[in-house]
Design an enzyme around this catalytic site. Structure first.
Site, PDB file in Angstrom:
ATOM      1  N   ASP A   1       1.319  -8.694   2.774  1.00  0.00           N
ATOM      2  CA  ASP A   1       0.014  -8.716   3.421  1.00  0.00           C
ATOM      3  C   ASP A   1      -0.822  -9.691   2.609  1.00  0.00           C
ATOM      4  O   ASP A   1      -1.307  -9.365   1.523  1.00  0.00           O
ATOM      5  CB  ASP A   1      -0.598  -7.310   3.405  1.00  0.00           C
ATOM      6  CG  ASP A   1      -2.026  -7.280   3.939  1.00  0.00           C
ATOM      7  OD1 ASP A   1      -2.542  -8.349   4.321  1.00  0.00           O
ATOM      8  OD2 ASP A   1      -2.625  -6.184   3.958  1.00  0.00           O
TER       9      ASP A   1
ATOM     10  N   GLU B   1       0.839  -1.215   0.000  1.00  0.00           N
ATOM     11  CA  GLU B   1       0.000   0.000   0.000  1.00  0.00           C
ATOM     12  C   GLU B   1       0.873   1.264   0.000  1.00  0.00           C
ATOM     13  O   GLU B   1       0.715   2.157   0.828  1.00  0.00           O
ATOM     14  CB  GLU B   1      -0.970   0.003   1.185  1.00  0.00           C
ATOM     15  CG  GLU B   1      -2.121  -0.950   1.016  1.00  0.00           C
ATOM     16  CD  GLU B   1      -3.281  -0.670   1.966  1.00  0.00           C
ATOM     17  OE1 GLU B   1      -3.451   0.495   2.412  1.00  0.00           O
ATOM     18  OE2 GLU B   1      -4.032  -1.624   2.261  1.00  0.00           O
TER      19      GLU B   1
ATOM     20  N   ASN C   1      -3.610 -11.055   3.574  1.00  0.00           N
ATOM     21  CA  ASN C   1      -5.030 -10.996   3.940  1.00  0.00           C
ATOM     22  C   ASN C   1      -5.574 -12.382   4.254  1.00  0.00           C
ATOM     23  O   ASN C   1      -6.720 -12.719   3.927  1.00  0.00           O
ATOM     24  CB  ASN C   1      -5.844 -10.338   2.813  1.00  0.00           C
ATOM     25  CG  ASN C   1      -5.854  -8.820   2.941  1.00  0.00           C
ATOM     26  OD1 ASN C   1      -6.129  -8.282   4.012  1.00  0.00           O
ATOM     27  ND2 ASN C   1      -5.525  -8.135   1.862  1.00  0.00           N
TER      28      ASN C   1
END
Length: 591
Positions: A476, A329, A478
């Site tokens: 990440d 991100e 998730n």
């Protein structure tokens, strides 16, 4: 009368060495030194530039390379005459007696003591080491001297947090440059002469040197100024001065990462490697109305602002003294304008992979004293699934459910792959992978397919490019420890009956046995209770996976305590810049 003499004398060096161009010109004359004129002239470009300072005014001339020298010299002489004429009119308007009309200013260029003919073309006339004479002032000409093409200070300055200017240099090396920092004096503040440094104005006090400066609490309320001199070895260019837009503000006090830095004060020694994986929360997500009112309503609005969060992120990352940093991100502007200049100052180079149709992506940084980037093998997972023959079998299985296939192909998920060479042992490579899988809570089936593509691609890169190299896979994901993705990585196979294959309902169900292209990998940081902690959710989503046969975990940097995480209810907060927590570990890479 004589009692005031010492105080008067202390003002002489202050004026003589002040930074103002006019005073500097006078100082150079008094000291018998030549000033500097910088000429930028590159083959193939039609123009050249000539930059110098005359009577307090910065001159920047853009001229044709094939123009005769005489025209430039005449232009400089005419410019001096106009300035003198303006000064004459100004005196007349103020009722003062104007001086007699001055003689035309002599402007000449010399090389090795001989005057350069006015017919010589600019491209040949302005040689390094030549001397430009403008009246009584002489300039040493530096052709293609080191110069800053970009020089900016960050907008937000916090006491206790590193200030890293954004700098780009031409014909020079940032490692050679000189930096001096000043803070603005409070009004009516008097300083003793022995407490001042040569080269500062009466309105500024020197507070540091070096490319990075950390303001103290004593600097709160004061603006900062940076004087930076571009250099390449012993060669110097024209110095630039940068003054901050705003003043230094108070920092947030203790941050969630401060105690973690106690474990990372020093860099690890070869053959150990310190690795960081961190979702830093993209600004494009932090600034949405959903984030402010639903996801993070407990977070003070100013603490969601990018400028504020960047202060915390840069301090946190710098304090880990890592060798490899994988970030998710990352806004494109943040990578270019903030992270790259900051981490470059701390010895790391970086690469960026943007998501298709997005403004954020993945960034991998590596310590340039430890590693050299050999090659990059980034992909968009959905594109690779449909275009790379290595994934034809998986594509065929996915295609059995057109609804699921369409959902997968809409995703812009990327995989960043960097092959690094160990500079301490040339020929020894490591493959560093970084990704951020699909976010939706019911997207377990999509994430399984994405991970299947990622592992197949990584196996191909290692087999074809760096056979035998270990894999460090950060991101990440998730995915919680009971997910299919975690099982695929840690056990190397996911059975067709795993519940994630039908995570989004029967319409998108796709049952298959998925086998990893790698043997079981190890989660270097284990299975923390959570790596993401927001108001409505907390769980372990972030990982650093390694080859246990090639690397062993030496140390996992403890995560912040639950009390530290919840001091301001949840994340992000005034003391933590993201909704995720960085994973940090030291790995021993078998020689």
């Amino acid at each position: 009368m004589f009692s005031q003499l010492p105080a008067a004398l202390t003002r002489i060096p202050r004026r003589l060495f002040s930074f103002s161009p006019r005073t500097l010109t006078g100082a150079c004359r008094l000291l018998g030194r030549m000033e500097t004129a910088v000429v930028r002239c590159l083959p193939g470009e039609p123009k050249l530039t000539i930059s110098f300072c005359l009577d307090g005014s910065h001159k920047h001339m853009l001229r044709d390379q094939d123009e005769p020298l005489g025209r430039v010299l005449a232009r400089i002489s005419n410019g001096v005459a106009k300035s003198q004429d303006k000064a004459k009119k100004s005196k007349k308007n103020r009722g003062q007696q104007p001086c007699e009309a001055p003689e035309p200013t002599v402007v000449k260029l010399f090389y090795d003591g001989d005057e350069v003919a006015e017919t010589v073309l600019n491209s040949e006339a302005w040689r390094d080491g030549s001397v430009l004479q403008v009246g009584a002032v002489k300039y040493s000409v530096h052709r293609n001297a080191p110069s800053f093409t970009t020089a900016e200070l960050p907008v937000s300055l916090l006491a206790g947090f590193p200030v890293c200017p954004r700098l780009e240099i031409e014909f020079g090396d940032l490692q050679d440059c000189e930096f001096t920092w000043y803070k603005e004096n409070a009004p009516n503040t008097r300083y003793e002469a022995d407490g001042e440094s040569l080269g500062q104005d009466a309105g500024w006090t020197q507070v540091g040197s070096g490319r990075v400066h950390v303001p103290s609490n004593q600097d709160i309320g004061c603006r900062l100024k940076l004087r930076c001199t571009p250099k390449d070895g012993s060669r110097s260019g024209l110095a630039k001065e940068l003054v901050s837009v705003g003043a230094v503000e108070a920092g947030p006090g203790v941050c969630t990462f401060d105690n973690r830095h106690a474990y990372t004060v020093k860099q690890v020694e070869w053959p150990s490697v310190r690795v960081v994986s961190y979702n830093i929360l993209a600004d494009i997500y932090a600034q949405t109305e959903l984030s402010k009112t639903v996801l993070y309503p407990y977070c003070a609005p100013y603490a969601l602002e990018l400028d504020y969060r960047q202060n915390l992120i840069k301090k946190e990352l710098a304090g880990y003294n890592a060798d490899i940093i994988c970030l998710q991100e990352v806004d494109k502007g943040v990578f270019v304008d903030s992270l790259t200049p900051a981490l470059d100052a701390f010895g790391l180079d970086g690469v960026f992979k943007i998501k298709e149709k997005q403004h954020e992506g993945l960034a991998t940084f590596y310590r340039r004293s430890r590693f050299r980037l050999l090659s990059r093998h980034d992909i968009a997972l959905s594109e690779a699934l449909t275009s790379d023959p290595n994934h034809s079998e998986l594509l065929e299985r996915v295609s059995a459910n057109s609804v699921l296939k369409e959902r997968i192909l809409k995703r812009s998920t990327a995989l960043q792959v960097s092959v690094l060479e160990d500079l301490n042992k040339p020929g020894r490579m490591v493959c560093v992978a970084n990704t951020h899988l699909y976010w939706h809570p019911k997207g377990g089936n999509v994430r399984l397919v994405q991970m299947g593509v990622a592992l197949k691609h990584l196996n191909h890169v290692i087999s074809e490019v760096v056979p035998g190299a270990p894999l460090v896979f950060c991101g990440d994901f998730n995915s919680s420890p009971d997910s299919g993705v975690f099982q695929l990585l840690s056990e190397a196979v996911v059975p067709q009956q795993h519940e994630d294959w039908s995570s989004s309902g029967p319409e998108e169900s796709c049952s298959m046995e998925l086998v990893s292209a790698f043997p079981p990998l190890q989660s270097a940081c284990g299975q923390p209770a959570y790596t993401n902690y927001v108001g409505g959710f907390h769980g372990c989503l972030d990982y650093i996976f390694i080859h246990p046969d090639s690397m062993q975990v030496e140390q996992v940097i403890p995560l912040p305590t639950h009390q530290e995480v919840t001091t301001h209810e949840a994340l992000p907060s005034v003391a933590h810049p993201s909704d995720h927590i960085a994973l940090v570990c030291d790995l021993r890479w078998n020689p």
